[in-house]
Design a protein around this motif. Structure first.
Motif, mmCIF file in Angstrom:
data_model
loop_
_atom_site.group_PDB
_atom_site.id
_atom_site.type_symbol
_atom_site.label_atom_id
_atom_site.label_comp_id
_atom_site.label_asym_id
_atom_site.label_seq_id
_atom_site.Cartn_x
_atom_site.Cartn_y
_atom_site.Cartn_z
ATOM 1 N N GLU A 1 -27.963 68.747 41.211
ATOM 2 C CA GLU A 1 -27.912 68.636 39.745
ATOM 3 C C GLU A 1 -26.685 67.846 39.311
ATOM 4 O OE1 GLU A 1 -29.533 72.908 38.590
ATOM 5 O OE2 GLU A 1 -27.842 72.306 37.307
ATOM 6 N N LYS B 1 -27.144 64.225 39.960
ATOM 7 C CA LYS B 1 -28.069 63.627 38.983
ATOM 8 C C LYS B 1 -27.346 63.360 37.658
ATOM 9 C CE LYS B 1 -32.581 65.236 39.849
ATOM 10 N NZ LYS B 1 -33.289 66.482 39.664
ATOM 11 N N GLU B 2 -26.561 64.338 37.222
ATOM 12 C CA GLU B 2 -25.825 64.181 35.958
ATOM 13 C C GLU B 2 -24.869 62.986 36.038
ATOM 14 O OE1 GLU B 2 -25.718 68.914 34.896
ATOM 15 O OE2 GLU B 2 -23.815 67.844 35.167
ATOM 16 N N GLN B 3 -24.252 62.851 37.230
ATOM 17 C CA GLN B 3 -23.280 61.758 37.410
ATOM 18 C C GLN B 3 -23.962 60.406 37.302
ATOM 19 O OE1 GLN B 3 -21.552 62.592 41.202
ATOM 20 N NE2 GLN B 3 -19.654 63.355 40.330
#
Ligand SMILES: Cc1ncc(COP(=O)(O)O)c(C=O)c1O
Length: 369
Positions: free
Chosen positions: A362, A365-367
């Motif tokens: 997660e 993915k956010e990065q």
């Protein structure tokens, strides 16, 4: 202002220092202290109860000061698993390998003497050195966390330390040290010393390769330190041990406290050793989980240091502490050992590892979003 530690006449080298210890936070998934996640199996719990009940009948007496039955069982375990004959006279036991290391530094280090370790490595080596009045020398490592043999030999020749520490597999990085490197360091230490070389094999049961125990042959200044805290899943027991030339075992008698190993500890450790095969079965599962963590972290785009231990060092992060916090926000506690750019995760149960992997996926993915 209340009276505090600074008002006490503590030793100068302890002033302003903090005690060792990872945060003990109450979160759902704790993968920060390299413990074994499997509770002891019920038949072993029963056996411990039986042995401790028997020991309790004699608690009016001091325990066996030399822990002969336990050291005999440890010698048999080493002989069987490391493929190298070890006798009771080669083995010494204490309350965790931290106490073994303390006894070694009390014997071979101390005021006016020095010890060297190649950092980042197990920080307690340096802290126990400080506690025993032994000067600490921080030796170098390569970028990839392998030992830079040339630089290490040079540091040994220059500082002539009384004790050399090599941790294999290394904590916190996870990588194993080749036998040839340990042999070369031993020779360097003898040329500069003679001094003791202590190989800390706390995690060796998780290694893809074998123990360095066979190196004891013909090397009386070599000590292999071990523990039941990791592979035996018995961190709460506090049982560490060493294998070395019998003269080393004789030497540590000079500093050990009489009756240091309680009858309850000896009884519990003996019960655990009777269940070696079951416990080593868990080790196999943890090795598979460790390899899965390495593969999945790499597949997610993280850098991973080769691991022979029950934990994995992963990165790289601009701000590893911020990432540590974001993983914690998702209910998973990993370790920030202060190695810039890297964090460490202990292999847990498959479900715990899934929770960790979900969290770091997660975050990745956010990065990239
Ligand atoms: C490399 C290493 N050596 C020794 C120890 C100490 O183990 P114990 O005192 O529980 O035997 C640890 C614990 O984390 C470790 O990582």
């Amino acid at each position: 202002m209340s009276f505090g530690i600074d008002d006490l006449p503590v030793r100068d080298e302890l002033r302003g220092k903090s005690p060792y210890g990872a945060p003990q936070l109450d979160v759902p998934v704790r993968l920060n202290t390299n413990e074994n996640p499997y509770p002891l199996p019920e038949p072993l719990v029963e056996r411990i109860t039986e042995r401790v009940r028997e020991a309790a009948r004699h608690l009016n007496r001091y325990p066996d000061r030399d822990a002969v039955e336990l050291r005999t069982a440890l010698a048999a375990y080493l002989t069987r698993t490391a493929g190298h004959p070890v006798a009771v006279g080669n083995v010494w036991a204490a309350n965790g390998s931290n106490e073994v290391i303390q006894q070694l530094l009390q014997t071979f280090g101390g005021p006016g003497r020095t010890a060297i370790g190649f950092e980042p490595s197990y920080s307690m080596h340096g802290l126990i050195a400080r506690g025993t009045g032994t000067g600490w020398i921080s030796g170098p490592r390569n970028e990839d966390f392998t030992i830079d043999l040339g630089a290490a030999e040079k540091a040994i020749a220059e500082h002539r330390p009384d004790v050399v520490f090599v941790t294999t597999p290394n904590n916190p990085t996870g990588n194993a040290v080749p036998a040839s490197t340990v042999v070369a360091l031993y020779e360097a230490a003898q040329a500069a010393g003679p001094s003791m070389l202590v190989v800390d094999e706390a995690y060796i049961e998780f290694s893809h390769g074998g123990s360095l125990l066979p190196l004891l042959d013909g090397r009386p200044n070599l000590v292999i330190s071990r523990t039941m805290s990791k592979a035996f899943g018995a961190a709460g027991l506090r049982l560490g041990y060493l294998a070395a030339h019998p003269a080393v075992v004789d030497a540590v008698q000079l500093v050990r406290l009489p009756y240091h190993l309680s009858a309850v500890t000896q009884a519990t450790a003996l019960a655990a050793l009777e269940h070696t095969d079951t416990l080593l079965g868990y080790v196999e599962q943890l090795k598979a989980e460790r390899d899965r963590l390495v593969a999945e972290l790499r597949a997610t785009g993280y850098d991973v240091t080769e691991s022979d231990a029950n934990f994995v060092q992963f990165g790289r992060f601009e701000d590893s502490h911020a990432v540590w916090r974001r993983i914690l926000d998702r209910g998973v506690l990993v370790r920030d050992n202060g190695v810039p750019g890297w964090l460490r995760v202990t292999a847990g149960t498959p479900a715990e590892n899934d929770a960790f992997l979900d969290a770091v996926r997660e975050i990745k993915k956010e990065q990239s979003a």
